[in-house]
Write a protein that holds these residues in place. Structure first.
Motif, PDB file in Angstrom:
ATOM      1  N   HIS A  66      -3.373   3.174  -1.268  1.00  0.00           N
ATOM      2  CA  HIS A  66      -3.055   2.220  -2.330  1.00  0.00           C
ATOM      3  C   HIS A  66      -4.176   1.183  -2.347  1.00  0.00           C
ATOM      4  O   HIS A  66      -4.430   0.524  -1.340  1.00  0.00           O
ATOM      5  N   ARG A  67      -4.846   1.011  -3.472  1.00  0.00           N
ATOM      6  CA  ARG A  67      -6.049   0.188  -3.538  1.00  0.00           C
ATOM      7  C   ARG A  67      -5.805  -1.096  -4.330  1.00  0.00           C
ATOM      8  O   ARG A  67      -5.106  -1.096  -5.340  1.00  0.00           O
ATOM      9  N   PHE A  68      -6.445  -2.165  -3.842  1.00  0.00           N
ATOM     10  CA  PHE A  68      -6.390  -3.464  -4.490  1.00  0.00           C
ATOM     11  C   PHE A  68      -7.767  -4.103  -4.427  1.00  0.00           C
ATOM     12  O   PHE A  68      -8.602  -3.726  -3.597  1.00  0.00           O
ATOM     13  N   SER A  69      -7.994  -5.063  -5.293  1.00  0.00           N
ATOM     14  CA  SER A  69      -9.211  -5.872  -5.218  1.00  0.00           C
ATOM     15  C   SER A  69      -8.959  -7.058  -4.301  1.00  0.00           C
ATOM     16  O   SER A  69      -7.809  -7.361  -3.945  1.00  0.00           O
ATOM     17  N   LEU A  70     -10.024  -7.766  -3.925  1.00  0.00           N
ATOM     18  CA  LEU A  70      -9.861  -8.944  -3.078  1.00  0.00           C
ATOM     19  C   LEU A  70      -8.963  -9.969  -3.763  1.00  0.00           C
ATOM     20  O   LEU A  70      -8.140 -10.613  -3.099  1.00  0.00           O
ATOM     21  N   GLU A  71      -9.105 -10.114  -5.088  1.00  0.00           N
ATOM     22  CA  GLU A  71      -8.265 -11.064  -5.826  1.00  0.00           C
ATOM     23  C   GLU A  71      -6.789 -10.690  -5.769  1.00  0.00           C
ATOM     24  O   GLU A  71      -5.920 -11.548  -5.977  1.00  0.00           O
ATOM     25  N   GLN A  72      -6.495  -9.428  -5.489  1.00  0.00           N
ATOM     26  CA  GLN A  72      -5.112  -8.935  -5.455  1.00  0.00           C
ATOM     27  C   GLN A  72      -4.559  -8.837  -4.028  1.00  0.00           C
ATOM     28  O   GLN A  72      -3.594  -8.125  -3.790  1.00  0.00           O
ATOM     29  N   THR A  73      -5.154  -9.570  -3.104  1.00  0.00           N
ATOM     30  CA  THR A  73      -4.719  -9.481  -1.703  1.00  0.00           C
ATOM     31  C   THR A  73      -3.244  -9.819  -1.544  1.00  0.00           C
ATOM     32  O   THR A  73      -2.534  -9.191  -0.738  1.00  0.00           O
ATOM     33  N   ALA A  74      -2.738 -10.796  -2.288  1.00  0.00           N
ATOM     34  CA  ALA A  74      -1.315 -11.132  -2.193  1.00  0.00           C
ATOM     35  C   ALA A  74      -0.451  -9.935  -2.583  1.00  0.00           C
ATOM     36  O   ALA A  74       0.581  -9.653  -1.947  1.00  0.00           O
ATOM     37  N   ASP A  75      -0.858  -9.203  -3.612  1.00  0.00           N
ATOM     38  CA  ASP A  75      -0.118  -8.010  -4.021  1.00  0.00           C
ATOM     39  C   ASP A  75      -0.194  -6.935  -2.943  1.00  0.00           C
ATOM     40  O   ASP A  75       0.777  -6.205  -2.696  1.00  0.00           O
ATOM     41  N   ALA A  76      -1.355  -6.828  -2.306  1.00  0.00           N
ATOM     42  CA  ALA A  76      -1.515  -5.855  -1.227  1.00  0.00           C
ATOM     43  C   ALA A  76      -0.574  -6.181  -0.075  1.00  0.00           C
ATOM     44  O   ALA A  76       0.094  -5.293   0.482  1.00  0.00           O
ATOM     45  N   HIS A  77      -0.515  -7.454   0.317  1.00  0.00           N
ATOM     46  CA  HIS A  77       0.408  -7.869   1.374  1.00  0.00           C
ATOM     47  C   HIS A  77       1.854  -7.575   0.986  1.00  0.00           C
ATOM     48  O   HIS A  77       2.651  -7.101   1.808  1.00  0.00           O
ATOM     49  N   ALA A  78       2.198  -7.879  -0.252  1.00  0.00           N
ATOM     50  CA  ALA A  78       3.574  -7.666  -0.705  1.00  0.00           C
ATOM     51  C   ALA A  78       3.954  -6.192  -0.643  1.00  0.00           C
ATOM     52  O   ALA A  78       5.091  -5.850  -0.280  1.00  0.00           O
ATOM     53  N   LEU A  79       3.011  -5.310  -0.987  1.00  0.00           N
ATOM     54  CA  LEU A  79       3.311  -3.884  -0.948  1.00  0.00           C
ATOM     55  C   LEU A  79       3.549  -3.417   0.481  1.00  0.00           C
ATOM     56  O   LEU A  79       4.499  -2.671   0.749  1.00  0.00           O
ATOM     57  N   VAL A  80       2.713  -3.854   1.421  1.00  0.00           N
ATOM     58  CA  VAL A  80       2.927  -3.482   2.821  1.00  0.00           C
ATOM     59  C   VAL A  80       4.257  -4.049   3.322  1.00  0.00           C
ATOM     60  O   VAL A  80       5.018  -3.361   4.009  1.00  0.00           O
ATOM     61  N   GLU A  81       4.539  -5.288   2.952  1.00  0.00           N
ATOM     62  CA  GLU A  81       5.779  -5.930   3.393  1.00  0.00           C
ATOM     63  C   GLU A  81       7.010  -5.219   2.836  1.00  0.00           C
ATOM     64  O   GLU A  81       8.076  -5.235   3.455  1.00  0.00           O
ATOM     65  N   SER A  82       6.865  -4.583   1.689  1.00  0.00           N
ATOM     66  CA  SER A  82       7.997  -3.871   1.076  1.00  0.00           C
ATOM     67  C   SER A  82       8.279  -2.541   1.760  1.00  0.00           C
ATOM     68  O   SER A  82       9.272  -1.876   1.448  1.00  0.00           O
ATOM     69  N   GLY A  83       7.405  -2.133   2.682  1.00  0.00           N
ATOM     70  CA  GLY A  83       7.608  -0.881   3.394  1.00  0.00           C
ATOM     71  C   GLY A  83       7.007   0.332   2.716  1.00  0.00           C
ATOM     72  O   GLY A  83       7.424   1.467   2.992  1.00  0.00           O
ATOM     73  N   ALA A  84       6.036   0.128   1.856  1.00  0.00           N
ATOM     74  CA  ALA A  84       5.413   1.252   1.153  1.00  0.00           C
ATOM     75  C   ALA A  84       4.844   2.265   2.138  1.00  0.00           C
ATOM     76  O   ALA A  84       4.297   1.908   3.183  1.00  0.00           O
ATOM     77  N   VAL A  85       4.977   3.533   1.792  1.00  0.00           N
ATOM     78  CA  VAL A  85       4.437   4.604   2.630  1.00  0.00           C
ATOM     79  C   VAL A  85       2.971   4.819   2.281  1.00  0.00           C
ATOM     80  O   VAL A  85       2.588   4.861   1.115  1.00  0.00           O
ATOM     81  N   GLY A  86       2.130   4.928   3.287  1.00  0.00           N
ATOM     82  CA  GLY A  86       0.713   5.120   3.077  1.00  0.00           C
ATOM     83  C   GLY A  86      -0.094   3.959   3.599  1.00  0.00           C
ATOM     84  O   GLY A  86       0.423   3.097   4.316  1.00  0.00           O
ATOM     85  N   LYS A  87      -1.351   3.937   3.234  1.00  0.00           N
ATOM     86  CA  LYS A  87      -2.267   2.902   3.702  1.00  0.00           C
ATOM     87  C   LYS A  87      -2.741   2.044   2.535  1.00  0.00           C
ATOM     88  O   LYS A  87      -3.199   2.559   1.517  1.00  0.00           O
ATOM     89  N   VAL A  88      -2.634   0.726   2.707  1.00  0.00           N
ATOM     90  CA  VAL A  88      -3.071  -0.227   1.696  1.00  0.00           C
ATOM     91  C   VAL A  88      -4.477  -0.688   2.032  1.00  0.00           C
ATOM     92  O   VAL A  88      -4.731  -1.191   3.137  1.00  0.00           O
ATOM     93  N   LEU A  89      -5.393  -0.520   1.079  1.00  0.00           N
ATOM     94  CA  LEU A  89      -6.785  -0.892   1.251  1.00  0.00           C
ATOM     95  C   LEU A  89      -7.188  -1.922   0.199  1.00  0.00           C
ATOM     96  O   LEU A  89      -6.700  -1.894  -0.933  1.00  0.00           O
ATOM     97  N   ILE A  90      -8.095  -2.815   0.594  1.00  0.00           N
ATOM     98  CA  ILE A  90      -8.634  -3.810  -0.322  1.00  0.00           C
ATOM     99  C   ILE A  90     -10.130  -3.555  -0.449  1.00  0.00           C
ATOM    100  O   ILE A  90     -10.865  -3.533   0.541  1.00  0.00           O
ATOM    101  N   ASP A  91     -10.578  -3.339  -1.677  1.00  0.00           N
ATOM    102  CA  ASP A  91     -12.005  -3.176  -1.951  1.00  0.00           C
ATOM    103  C   ASP A  91     -12.628  -4.564  -2.029  1.00  0.00           C
ATOM    104  O   ASP A  91     -12.335  -5.335  -2.949  1.00  0.00           O
ATOM    105  N   VAL A  92     -13.475  -4.888  -1.072  1.00  0.00           N
ATOM    106  CA  VAL A  92     -14.016  -6.239  -0.949  1.00  0.00           C
ATOM    107  C   VAL A  92     -15.387  -6.359  -1.594  1.00  0.00           C
ATOM    108  O   VAL A  92     -15.640  -7.230  -2.431  1.00  0.00           O
ATOM    109  N   THR A  93     -16.349  -5.506  -1.204  1.00  0.00           N
ATOM    110  CA  THR A  93     -17.668  -5.483  -1.814  1.00  0.00           C
ATOM    111  C   THR A  93     -18.042  -4.032  -2.100  1.00  0.00           C
ATOM    112  O   THR A  93     -17.387  -3.091  -1.633  1.00  0.00           O
ATOM    113  N   VAL A  94     -19.120  -3.840  -2.828  1.00  0.00           N
ATOM    114  CA  VAL A  94     -19.596  -2.497  -3.157  1.00  0.00           C
ATOM    115  C   VAL A  94     -20.511  -2.008  -2.037  1.00  0.00           C
ATOM    116  O   VAL A  94     -21.377  -2.751  -1.568  1.00  0.00           O
ATOM    117  N   ALA A  95     -20.305  -0.780  -1.622  1.00  0.00           N
ATOM    118  CA  ALA A  95     -21.114  -0.215  -0.532  1.00  0.00           C
ATOM    119  C   ALA A  95     -22.576  -0.097  -0.937  1.00  0.00           C
ATOM    120  O   ALA A  95     -22.892   0.142  -2.097  1.00  0.00           O
TER     121      ALA A  95
END
Length: 343
Positions: free
Chosen positions: A314-343
């Motif tokens: 499950h992917r989020f941008s740095l600006e969406q970190t709060a949403d990423a935390h909320a998804l993990v806190e909700s017990g979502a199955v899988g791995k939550v990743l935040i795209d911070v910078t471009v490789a």
């Protein structure tokens, strides 16, 4: 550079996107440009604290224990990584205010930085830290088991992974299978069973089945050698019913309750070992040893991610970190990743 910070405990709304100065690494430190940050339950639990509005040990905290990126600068006495190296991080934010992976550039102790194998992606690197090291530790603490893993280390062992669809469970299945074990896992239903099969479990069972003990004993008549346990309070009776003599139960979470009742005589009779696993206090030597072996497993292709290997992303941008935390806190199955910078 952009960073996520919080200044008090609370729900995801306490997370703020701010601009912070780029820091230079000191002796024994490394600055990493974060490409991908991984979010774990420990991240939201630290952010939430025991109650909302509590003071923090620092004026503000950058969250994120796990991540992957590129080394930008190194301080004195750093030898195992160099500028330009691709790396992954473990316990980046532990006891530090500004080292977390939820920012574009993080300065952290070099001992928490691991070279990323050439064949591994930044996404893989960002999923290793807490889940993979926890799983590794859980698989290497048995009295009759190996101190380190390699492709034949568990070839004569039966490992039971409780909750095989979670991030730690997923890593435990993969590492145990890579090390040669027969792997049994228990899940709640068909959807998670499919993920556990994709991860590589040999036997996937539904833990609510009335005959779950008989199913496990049919696979392991003498009992299982090692249990990787996510819910000790709920599973204590099951674990005791299927563990073999001198078997070990590694507990890495308290899902389902904080209090466990154990029958002393029955555990005595089987010489059962309980080992509790918390990375924060296990010691850096154990962290480094786990990381070194995880890199071997990564290079061997044993630690795949994505739905095809049982770990949806499950992917989020740095600006969406709060949403990423909320998804993990909700017990979502899988791995939550935040795209911070471009490789």
């Amino acid at each position: 550079m952009r960073a996520i910070v919080y200044r008090e405990t609370g729900d995801p709304s306490v997370l703020q996107l701010v601009e912070r100065p780029t820091l230079e690494p000191g002796t024994g430190e490394v600055r990493v440009r974060i490409v991908v940050s991984g979010v774990n339950p420990t991240d939201w639990k630290s952010r939430r604290g025991a109650a909302s509005g509590q003071a923090l040990p620092f004026d503000e905290v950058v969250p994120g224990q796990d991540g992957a990126g590129i080394v930008e600068a190194v301080g004195d006495d750093v030898q195992h990584v160099s500028v330009g190296d691709r790396v992954w991080l473990a316990l980046a934010a532990y006891q530090r205010s500004n080292s977390g992976s939820s920012q574009e550039q993080a300065v952290l102790p070099a001992e928490r930085v691991f070279a990323l194998p050439a064949s591994a992606s930044f996404d893989q690197g960002a999923t290793m830290g807490v889940p993979a090291i926890t799983a590794y530790r859980a698989l290497t603490v048995a009295e009759d088991g190996p101190d380190e893993l390699h492709p034949t280390a568990l070839s004569d062992k039966v490992v039971l992974v409780a909750g095989g669809a979670g991030a730690v469970g997923h890593a435990a299945i993969q590492l145990a299978r890579w090390a040669g074990a027969t792997v049994i896992t228990t899940v709640s239903g068909p959807t998670k069973a499919a993920l556990a099969v994709a991860a590589g479990a040999h036997h996937v069972l539904t833990y609510t089945d009335a005959d779950i003990v008989e199913q496990i004993r049919a696979i392991a008549p003498e009992g299982v050698d090692q249990i990787v346990e996510v819910a000790p309070a709920q599973n204590a009776e099951l674990d005791l019913a299927v563990i073999r003599n001198r078997g070990s139960i590694s507990v890495y979470a308290n899902n389902g309750g904080d209090e466990v009742t154990l029958n002393v005589r029955r555990h005595f009779a089987l010489n059962v070992r309980y080992q509790f696993v918390l990375l924060y206090t296990v010691g850096i030597d154990a962290i480094r040893a786990a990381g070194d072996t995880i890199n071997i497993a990564l290079a061997d292709g044993a630690l795949g991610i994505g739905e095809e290997t049982g770990l949806p992303l499950h992917r989020f941008s740095l600006e969406q970190t709060a949403d990423a935390h909320a998804l993990v806190e909700s017990g979502a199955v899988g791995k939550v990743l935040i795209d911070v910078t471009v490789a």
